[in-house]
Scaffold this motif. Sequence first.
Motif, PDB file in Angstrom:
ATOM      1  N   SER B  51       0.844  -1.214   0.000  1.00 14.49           N
ATOM      2  CA  SER B  51       0.000   0.000   0.000  1.00 14.49           C
ATOM      3  C   SER B  51       0.869   1.250   0.000  1.00 14.49           C
ATOM      4  N   ASN B  52       1.914   1.239   0.823  1.00 12.08           N
ATOM      5  CA  ASN B  52       2.833   2.385   0.875  1.00 12.08           C
ATOM      6  C   ASN B  52       3.434   2.679  -0.497  1.00 12.08           C
ATOM      7  N   ALA B  53       3.813   1.609  -1.212  1.00 10.53           N
ATOM      8  CA  ALA B  53       4.406   1.788  -2.539  1.00 10.53           C
ATOM      9  C   ALA B  53       3.401   2.436  -3.495  1.00 10.53           C
ATOM     10  N   VAL B  54       2.148   1.980  -3.432  1.00  8.15           N
ATOM     11  CA  VAL B  54       1.109   2.526  -4.325  1.00  8.15           C
ATOM     12  C   VAL B  54       0.769   3.974  -3.944  1.00  8.15           C
ATOM     13  N   ILE B  55       0.570   4.197  -2.632  1.00  9.23           N
ATOM     14  CA  ILE B  55       0.089   5.505  -2.163  1.00  9.23           C
ATOM     15  C   ILE B  55       1.212   6.544  -2.145  1.00  9.23           C
ATOM     16  N   HIS B  56       2.322   6.187  -1.497  1.00  5.03           N
ATOM     17  CA  HIS B  56       3.388   7.167  -1.291  1.00  5.03           C
ATOM     18  C   HIS B  56       4.490   7.076  -2.345  1.00  5.03           C
ATOM     19  N   GLY B  57       4.886   5.851  -2.673  1.00  3.46           N
ATOM     20  CA  GLY B  57       5.968   5.682  -3.644  1.00  3.46           C
ATOM     21  C   GLY B  57       5.573   6.221  -5.013  1.00  3.46           C
ATOM     22  N   TYR B  58       4.436   5.746  -5.504  1.00  3.94           N
ATOM     23  CA  TYR B  58       3.998   6.147  -6.853  1.00  3.94           C
ATOM     24  C   TYR B  58       2.872   7.179  -6.837  1.00  3.94           C
ATOM     25  N   GLU B  59       2.385   7.540  -5.660  1.00  2.96           N
ATOM     26  CA  GLU B  59       1.281   8.508  -5.532  1.00  2.96           C
ATOM     27  C   GLU B  59       0.133   8.178  -6.484  1.00  2.96           C
ATOM     28  N   TYR B  60      -0.267   6.926  -6.482  1.00  6.30           N
ATOM     29  CA  TYR B  60      -1.377   6.396  -7.267  1.00  6.30           C
ATOM     30  C   TYR B  60      -1.123   6.416  -8.780  1.00  6.30           C
ATOM     31  N   GLN B  61       0.095   6.739  -9.191  1.00  3.60           N
ATOM     32  CA  GLN B  61       0.427   6.703 -10.616  1.00  3.60           C
ATOM     33  C   GLN B  61       0.944   5.307 -10.956  1.00  3.60           C
ATOM     34  N   ASP B  62       1.022   5.039 -12.252  1.00  4.95           N
ATOM     35  CA  ASP B  62       1.470   3.719 -12.673  1.00  4.95           C
ATOM     36  C   ASP B  62       2.951   3.514 -12.348  1.00  4.95           C
ATOM     37  N   GLY B  63       3.279   2.313 -11.947  1.00  5.15           N
ATOM     38  CA  GLY B  63       4.661   1.973 -11.646  1.00  5.15           C
ATOM     39  C   GLY B  63       4.753   0.487 -11.390  1.00  5.15           C
ATOM     40  N   GLU B  64       5.946   0.016 -11.150  1.00  7.17           N
ATOM     41  CA  GLU B  64       6.117  -1.404 -10.919  1.00  7.17           C
ATOM     42  C   GLU B  64       6.595  -1.662  -9.493  1.00  7.17           C
ATOM     43  N   ILE B  65       6.014  -2.661  -8.887  1.00 10.84           N
ATOM     44  CA  ILE B  65       6.422  -3.061  -7.533  1.00 10.84           C
ATOM     45  C   ILE B  65       6.921  -4.501  -7.625  1.00 10.84           C
ATOM     46  N   GLU B  66       8.086  -4.745  -7.034  1.00 11.29           N
ATOM     47  CA  GLU B  66       8.632  -6.094  -7.061  1.00 11.29           C
ATOM     48  C   GLU B  66       8.603  -6.677  -5.655  1.00 11.29           C
ATOM     49  N   ILE B  67       8.043  -7.853  -5.567  1.00 10.52           N
ATOM     50  CA  ILE B  67       7.933  -8.523  -4.265  1.00 10.52           C
ATOM     51  C   ILE B  67       8.712  -9.832  -4.343  1.00 10.52           C
ATOM     52  N   THR B  68       9.710  -9.965  -3.493  1.00 11.33           N
ATOM     53  CA  THR B  68      10.481 -11.211  -3.462  1.00 11.33           C
ATOM     54  C   THR B  68      10.291 -11.880  -2.110  1.00 11.33           C
ATOM     55  N   MET B  69       9.826 -13.112  -2.172  1.00  2.55           N
ATOM     56  CA  MET B  69       9.572 -13.868  -0.948  1.00  2.55           C
ATOM     57  C   MET B  69      10.586 -15.002  -0.908  1.00  2.55           C
ATOM     58  N   THR B  70      11.304 -15.089   0.191  1.00  6.26           N
ATOM     59  CA  THR B  70      12.344 -16.120   0.275  1.00  6.26           C
ATOM     60  C   THR B  70      12.226 -16.897   1.581  1.00  6.26           C
ATOM     61  N   LEU B  71      12.291 -18.189   1.447  1.00  3.29           N
ATOM     62  CA  LEU B  71      12.277 -19.049   2.629  1.00  3.29           C
ATOM     63  C   LEU B  71      13.688 -19.568   2.881  1.00  3.29           C
ATOM     64  N   TYR B  72      14.192 -19.289   4.073  1.00  6.18           N
ATOM     65  CA  TYR B  72      15.483 -19.822   4.519  1.00  6.18           C
ATOM     66  C   TYR B  72      15.203 -20.872   5.587  1.00  6.18           C
ATOM     67  N   GLU B  73      16.251 -21.499   6.039  1.00  5.56           N
ATOM     68  CA  GLU B  73      16.110 -22.542   7.061  1.00  5.56           C
ATOM     69  C   GLU B  73      15.318 -22.060   8.281  1.00  5.56           C
ATOM     70  N   ASP B  74      15.657 -20.862   8.738  1.00  6.60           N
ATOM     71  CA  ASP B  74      15.063 -20.408  10.005  1.00  6.60           C
ATOM     72  C   ASP B  74      14.267 -19.108   9.882  1.00  6.60           C
ATOM     73  N   GLN B  75      14.087 -18.632   8.682  1.00  5.26           N
ATOM     74  CA  GLN B  75      13.304 -17.402   8.543  1.00  5.26           C
ATOM     75  C   GLN B  75      12.685 -17.237   7.163  1.00  5.26           C
ATOM     76  N   LEU B  76      11.644 -16.390   7.158  1.00  7.11           N
ATOM     77  CA  LEU B  76      10.929 -16.076   5.936  1.00  7.11           C
ATOM     78  C   LEU B  76      11.168 -14.593   5.696  1.00  7.11           C
ATOM     79  N   GLU B  77      11.507 -14.251   4.462  1.00  3.00           N
ATOM     80  CA  GLU B  77      11.866 -12.860   4.176  1.00  3.00           C
ATOM     81  C   GLU B  77      11.003 -12.326   3.039  1.00  3.00           C
ATOM     82  N   TYR B  78      10.527 -11.102   3.211  1.00  4.29           N
ATOM     83  CA  TYR B  78       9.758 -10.425   2.160  1.00  4.29           C
ATOM     84  C   TYR B  78      10.470  -9.123   1.826  1.00  4.29           C
ATOM     85  N   ILE B  79      10.767  -8.954   0.537  1.00  8.09           N
ATOM     86  CA  ILE B  79      11.382  -7.694   0.113  1.00  8.09           C
ATOM     87  C   ILE B  79      10.444  -7.027  -0.886  1.00  8.09           C
ATOM     88  N   ILE B  80      10.047  -5.798  -0.588  1.00 13.66           N
ATOM     89  CA  ILE B  80       9.135  -5.049  -1.453  1.00 13.66           C
ATOM     90  C   ILE B  80       9.881  -3.826  -1.976  1.00 13.66           C
TER      91      ILE B  80
END
Lengths: 111, 143
Positions: B51-80
Motif C-alpha cells: 500500500s505504501n508503494a502505491v500511495i506514497h511511492g507512486y502517488e497512485y500513478q502507474d509503476g512497478e512493484i517487485e515482491i520477493t519472498m524467500t524461505l530460509y532454514e530459520d526465517q521467511l523474508e519479504y522484500i518489497i
Amino acid sequence: MNIVTSLKRGVLLVKVEGELDMHVATEFRETVDNALESSGVKHVLFNLEAVKFIDSSGLGVLLGRYKKISGLGGIMSATQIQPQVLQIFELSGLLKIIKLYHSEKEALECL
Amino acid sequence: MAIKNQITMRIRSLSENVGIARVSAAAFAAQVDFTLNEIEEIKVAVSEAVSNAVIHGYEYQDGEIEITMTLYEDQLEYIIVDHGKGIADIALARQPSYSSDPERMGLGFAFMESFMDELYIESEINKGTLVRMVKKTLLTTEH
C-alpha cells in the motif's frame, strides 16, 4: 467488499463484508458519509462480523468516520468483531474510542 | 544461508493488487508451520508495505512493484521494492501516527514493525524504496 446501510432505532447500521484495505477505502468512506448525510442520524454501529481483514488503510477510514461522527455529537460503535481485526484495533488504539458489543441487539439497547 | 524456496512477483502499482500481494504472501508463508495468527500478521505487514508503494511511492500513478519472498532454514523474508519518489526522512516515517494524509493513521510502518521480527528500510529520493521484513520460523525439532 460489500457494504449495506440501514436505519434501526435512530442508529445507522453499517454491515460490511470483505477486506478493508486501500482498494475499498474510498467506497467505504463515501458510502458511510452519504448514508450519514441522507439519514440525518448521528449514531453509527458497524457490524464487522464478515470483515476478515483490515489494515491501516481500513483503520484510517474508521478513524475518519469517528472524527466526523463525534463532531456531530454521535457515538460510533461496532459489533461482532473478528479476532484478527480485534488485534489490529487493540494495537492501533482504536479500541479506546470505539465501543464494542457482542451483538447488534445489545448495541442498539445501549445506544 | 541456503535458500529453500523463492518467488518473485512483479505487479503494477494498482490498489487491487494489494490484496493479491498479501494473499500470495500468506500462501508462501503457509509452507512453514506458522499459526493462523502469524499468517494474518504477515498479511497485514505485506499489505502495508505494498500500500505504501502505491500511495506514497507512486502517488497512485502507474509503476512497478517487485515482491520477493524467500524461505530460509530459520526465517521467511519479504522484500518489497518500488521505483517511486522515495522517503525523505525514514526515521520520521517510521514513527507511529506520522502520515502525510489526515485520513490515514500513519501506522503502516508500526504494523510492519510489530508483526515482523525485523524491518529494514532503504530509500532514496526519486529512486525508490526497499522494505525488507523478516519473520523467524519456529525451530522444529528433528525426529
